[in-house]
Structures are given as C-alpha cells and as structure tokens.
Design a protein around this motif. Structure first.
Motif, PDB file in Angstrom:
ATOM      1  N   VAL A   1      -0.353  -5.069  13.509  1.00 49.21           N
ATOM      2  CA  VAL A   1      -0.936  -5.262  12.376  1.00 49.21           C
ATOM      3  C   VAL A   1      -1.394  -6.530  11.874  1.00 49.21           C
ATOM      4  CG1 VAL A   1      -0.084  -5.097   9.761  1.00 49.21           C
ATOM      5  CG2 VAL A   1       0.580  -3.296  11.214  1.00 49.21           C
ATOM      6  N   SER A   2      -0.730  -7.605  12.425  1.00 47.22           N
ATOM      7  CA  SER A   2      -1.023  -8.971  12.148  1.00 47.22           C
ATOM      8  C   SER A   2      -2.333  -9.151  12.858  1.00 47.22           C
ATOM      9  CB  SER A   2       0.011  -9.925  12.649  1.00 47.22           C
ATOM     10  OG  SER A   2       1.107  -9.732  11.989  1.00 47.22           O
ATOM     11  N   GLU A   3      -2.569  -8.865  14.147  1.00 41.86           N
ATOM     12  CA  GLU A   3      -3.915  -9.029  14.795  1.00 41.86           C
ATOM     13  C   GLU A   3      -4.943  -8.151  14.017  1.00 41.86           C
ATOM     14  OE1 GLU A   3      -3.485  -7.837  18.752  1.00 41.86           O
ATOM     15  OE2 GLU A   3      -1.885  -9.141  19.110  1.00 41.86           O
ATOM     16  N   ARG A   4      -4.773  -6.951  13.516  1.00 38.84           N
ATOM     17  CA  ARG A   4      -5.817  -6.386  12.845  1.00 38.84           C
ATOM     18  C   ARG A   4      -6.144  -6.928  11.451  1.00 38.84           C
ATOM     19  NH1 ARG A   4      -3.183  -2.033  15.228  1.00 38.84           N
ATOM     20  NH2 ARG A   4      -1.851  -1.309  13.579  1.00 38.84           N
ATOM     21  N   TYR A   5      -5.237  -7.361  10.736  1.00 39.68           N
ATOM     22  CA  TYR A   5      -5.667  -7.715   9.481  1.00 39.68           C
ATOM     23  C   TYR A   5      -5.257  -9.279   8.772  1.00 39.68           C
ATOM     24  CZ  TYR A   5      -5.463  -2.611   8.823  1.00 39.68           C
ATOM     25  OH  TYR A   5      -5.778  -1.337   9.243  1.00 39.68           O
ATOM     26  N   ASP A   6      -4.920  -9.938  10.042  1.00 40.53           N
ATOM     27  CA  ASP A   6      -4.369 -11.272   9.609  1.00 40.53           C
ATOM     28  C   ASP A   6      -3.782 -11.821   8.519  1.00 40.53           C
ATOM     29  OD1 ASP A   6      -4.474 -14.011  10.551  1.00 40.53           O
ATOM     30  OD2 ASP A   6      -6.270 -14.408   9.761  1.00 40.53           O
ATOM     31  N   PRO A   7      -2.676 -11.239   8.094  1.00 45.35           N
ATOM     32  CA  PRO A   7      -2.121 -11.246   6.836  1.00 45.35           C
ATOM     33  C   PRO A   7      -1.213 -12.423   6.646  1.00 45.35           C
ATOM     34  CG  PRO A   7      -0.680  -9.904   8.181  1.00 45.35           C
ATOM     35  CD  PRO A   7      -1.950 -10.149   8.733  1.00 45.35           C
ATOM     36  N   THR A   8      -1.222 -13.096   5.444  1.00 51.34           N
ATOM     37  CA  THR A   8      -0.316 -14.407   5.291  1.00 51.34           C
ATOM     38  C   THR A   8       1.217 -13.874   5.725  1.00 51.34           C
ATOM     39  OG1 THR A   8      -0.005 -13.905   2.879  1.00 51.34           O
ATOM     40  CG2 THR A   8      -1.790 -15.286   3.810  1.00 51.34           C
ATOM     41  N   LYS A   9       1.661 -12.668   5.248  1.00 53.28           N
ATOM     42  CA  LYS A   9       3.138 -12.342   5.370  1.00 53.28           C
ATOM     43  C   LYS A   9       3.210 -10.984   5.566  1.00 53.28           C
ATOM     44  CE  LYS A   9       7.572 -12.825   3.128  1.00 53.28           C
ATOM     45  NZ  LYS A   9       8.187 -13.351   1.817  1.00 53.28           N
ATOM     46  N   ILE A  10       4.188 -10.430   6.559  1.00 55.60           N
ATOM     47  CA  ILE A  10       4.664  -9.007   6.772  1.00 55.60           C
ATOM     48  C   ILE A  10       5.603  -8.890   5.702  1.00 55.60           C
ATOM     49  CG2 ILE A  10       5.577  -7.379   8.263  1.00 55.60           C
ATOM     50  CD1 ILE A  10       2.731  -7.934   8.918  1.00 55.60           C
TER      51      ILE A  10
END
Length: 159
Positions: free
Chosen positions: A106-115
């Motif tokens: 998910v981090s790779e797909r959406y590059d969020p600031t925080k999970i």
C-alpha cells in the motif's frame, strides 16, 4: 485570600483536573479493552490461539474483530469474529502475505504520509485486509487487500 490559601486552592484544582483526565481516559478505552479481551478468549477457544499478538477492529457493512497469534503447535492463524453474531472464521496464515508486506504494498502504491491502521475482516465473505492511510494532501484513503493473494480488491481514496 492569603498566599497559602491560593497555593492550596491551585494545587487542589490541578489534582482535580488530573484525576478527571485519568478517569476520562480509562472510561473511553474500556469498550476497546473489553472487546479485545473477549476476542482473545474466543480466539483461544475456537482456534487454539494461545499467544495473540494482533487485534483488529474492521468496520465495513458489518463489524468484525480479528485476533492473530500462535497456537500451541506454533502455527500462526487468525480468527475473524462477527461483532454482532459472534460467528467466527479461522484463517491459517499459510502462504498468505504478512501484514508488513501488505502495508509495504500500500505504501508503494499510494505513497502515504502515514499508515493509520490495518484490520482484518470479511469483505464479500472473503478474508480481507483494510489498510487506512493518510495522503500527502491530508485526505484519507482505504485499500482493501485480499488476504490470500495480497491483491487490491477495492480502493477508496481522497476522502
């Protein structure tokens, strides 16, 4: 009012405020603690989980609690509990991707600031991870990921 009375009054007010805050925190966390404790007992009874290390609260159309952990035979499994009916579904980890790899995907797909969280529940009767994340623009996103394959099932983004 003399100085010692003012000091005593100030100390009393500070103590009263601290006691009130502690009471509020304890009362507000009680439902979560109770759900977790009951879920751990159900997981032990229904799936033999003796060392739980994961608890999740999944809410979509239905609410589910999930407990993950090791059995006495050192097998890792999850129990998904319907919060309303109490029905359980046991899911062995087997070759399914680990929680960390789901989060990394998910981090790779959406590059969020925080999970924000990762919770296990049932979506269309299949075990599914719900990963909530905060985007760089301040919005929230949800990615439902199939438990067994690690493939994205549904995305709700920029809420």
């Amino acid at each position: 009012m003399n100085r010692s009375t003012k000091i005593l009054l100030t100390i009393s007010l500070v103590i009263l405020a601290l006691v009130s805050m502690i009471t509020y925190v304890n009362l507000s966390s009680a439902p979560y603690s109770s759900a977790r404790s009951q879920s751990n007992k159900i997981a032990n009874t229904s799936a033999g989980i003796v060392n739980p290390d994961y608890f999740g609260n999944y809410s979509r159309t239905d609410q589910y609690y999930a407990v993950g952990g090791l059995t006495q035979k050192k097998q890792y499994r999850y129990v998904i509990i319907n919060a309303k009916t109490g029905k359980t579904q046991t899911v062995n980890k087997g070759n399914a991707p680990m929680r960390e790899s789901i989060i990394n995907g998910v981090s790779e797909r959406y590059d969020p600031t925080k999970i924000l969280h990762i919770d296990l529940g049932l979506y269309k009767k299949k075990p599914t991870w719900e990963v909530a994340f905060k985007n760089k623009n301040g919005t929230i996103g949800y990615n439902l990921v199939d438990f067994k394959t690690g493939k994205s099932v549904q995305v709700i983004n920029n809420i």
